[in-house]
Design a protein around this motif. Sequence first.
Motif, PDB file in Angstrom:
ATOM      1  N   LYS A   1      -1.253  -3.562  -6.337  1.00 43.31           N
ATOM      2  CA  LYS A   1      -0.563  -2.946  -5.879  1.00 43.31           C
ATOM      3  C   LYS A   1       1.080  -3.397  -5.945  1.00 43.31           C
ATOM      4  O   LYS A   1       0.901  -5.131  -5.714  1.00 43.31           O
TER       5      LYS A   1
ATOM      6  N   GLY B   1       6.812   3.969   2.380  1.00 41.92           N
ATOM      7  CA  GLY B   1       5.699   3.445   2.425  1.00 41.92           C
ATOM      8  C   GLY B   1       4.312   3.102   1.664  1.00 41.92           C
ATOM      9  O   GLY B   1       3.409   2.347   2.558  1.00 41.92           O
TER      10      GLY B   1
ATOM     11  N   LYS C   1       7.994  -4.762   7.459  1.00 41.20           N
ATOM     12  CA  LYS C   1       8.116  -3.775   6.449  1.00 41.20           C
ATOM     13  C   LYS C   1       7.126  -3.732   5.232  1.00 41.20           C
ATOM     14  O   LYS C   1       6.401  -3.022   4.153  1.00 41.20           O
TER      15      LYS C   1
ATOM     16  N   ASP D   1       0.639   1.030  -0.022  1.00 40.62           N
ATOM     17  CA  ASP D   1       0.217  -0.095   0.612  1.00 40.62           C
ATOM     18  C   ASP D   1      -1.086   0.603   0.946  1.00 40.62           C
ATOM     19  O   ASP D   1      -2.491   0.529   0.381  1.00 40.62           O
TER      20      ASP D   1
HETATM   21 MG    MG Z   1       6.696  -1.017   0.626  1.00 39.87          MG
END
Ligand code: MG
Length: 406
Positions: free
Chosen positions: A7, A152, A210, A155
């Motif tokens: 990723k 985010g 994060k 992920d």
């Molecule tokens: Mg991120």
Amino acid sequence: MARIVMKFGGTSSANTDALRLCAKHVARQLNSGDEVAVVISAPSGMTAELSKKISEVDEKSKHLDETDLILSSGEQINAGLLVIILREMGLKARSWNGWQAGLITDDNHGEARIIEARTGDLCDSLKAGEVAVMTGFQGVTKECRITTLGRGGSDVSAVALATAIQADRCDIYTDVAGVFTADPAIEKNAKLIPELSPEEMLELASSGTKVLHSRSVELAMSEQMPLRVLSTFKAGSGTVIAKGLETHLVSGVTYSRDVSQISLMGLAGGIDSMQQLFSALAKKKINIDLVVQSSTRQTGLSNLVFATSKLDHDRALSVVRSDGLSGLYQNLNSVQEMTKVSVVGLGLRSQSGMLEIFFRALAEANIAMHAVATSELRISALMPEHMIESAVKALHFAYGLDKTST
Ligand code: MG
Ligand code: ADP
Ligand code: ASP
């Protein structure tokens, strides 16, 4: 031969030079004989920019389904660009939108959860020697509407894909060398943690670290998917997160800016009132993060402080101000711009003195806390936003994290 999901985050894919670097990592992995599926984010900043544009026409966020269509477009651009670069390098590759890859979600637009992964076609393409480049952050409802998984969320896409295609490992390439004992952007003495147990990583991620979305860690933990966090830009073995790996007394110091605080002073009715308040908040699906209740000098009255995310702040306020609840307390105070600074570690549950270090470090740094809460693996304090940096540094030093990464 292994099957690996790689990723690449937003900073790792912010421009074509960065994408070429991602392509090199993919080629290296392929050359070692592995099958490779890639999950790619939008170029950094693009999702936020799109979000701003949307708010120009949808101030009250009423059109969440169309918002998702727009927000998911950054990932699509990067998937196409990366595939072209890979093909120009002579490799076989194709792009997969979330829906083409078969990532089915619920219809909770903006924060959708993956409920099914029908990845048969993508697996066939991997077996045929093709690199599958999937857009992160997005899925599709059973009714064929595009959804996004929350900020985010690439992920989460990466770990979901890795478990669906039974990958051997999921590698998260980012702009730092791995998971550190504190955010290296704030604490220059932060140390790379070479190994972490999933429990420790989950606690770090859910209290604000994060570098990994907490839902991705949750999924990796329940599916026993080994994770590795490493840099796109610098060689190194990064941080491995897997069952049975070394654990630490204190893993790190972390913070979250996504916190607001509501205080109710002079709350009457004890536990019954609290139950009434929290069930009303739960009915509106408002998550409460930290609760501290303290008694007052007046018999029968207490003060209650709790935290919500910034996004939920206004809704939480209107719940506690509603007719049935506003009579339960004397005064209300709220601060939308708060932060939560936490120390995380498996040792916090059994080692006496850990809380004392916390209070002493913050007192010596002249940091006034608004509320403190402890759990098995974490000590957290609410404080004004401008105090983050000094609090992180003070705690990092006080727990000796600058000396060793264990
Ligand atoms: Mg991120
Ligand atoms: P990506 O664009 O690759 O998804 P993110 O911005 O989501 O990357 O996450 C990487 C950032 O996380 C780093 O730039 C770093 O500043 C921040 N971060 C916060 N806490 C930590 C920590 N404990 N270890 C590593 N990075 C951290
Ligand atoms: N592009 C999305 C975001 O900025 C998803 C991600 O990068 O993980 O939130």
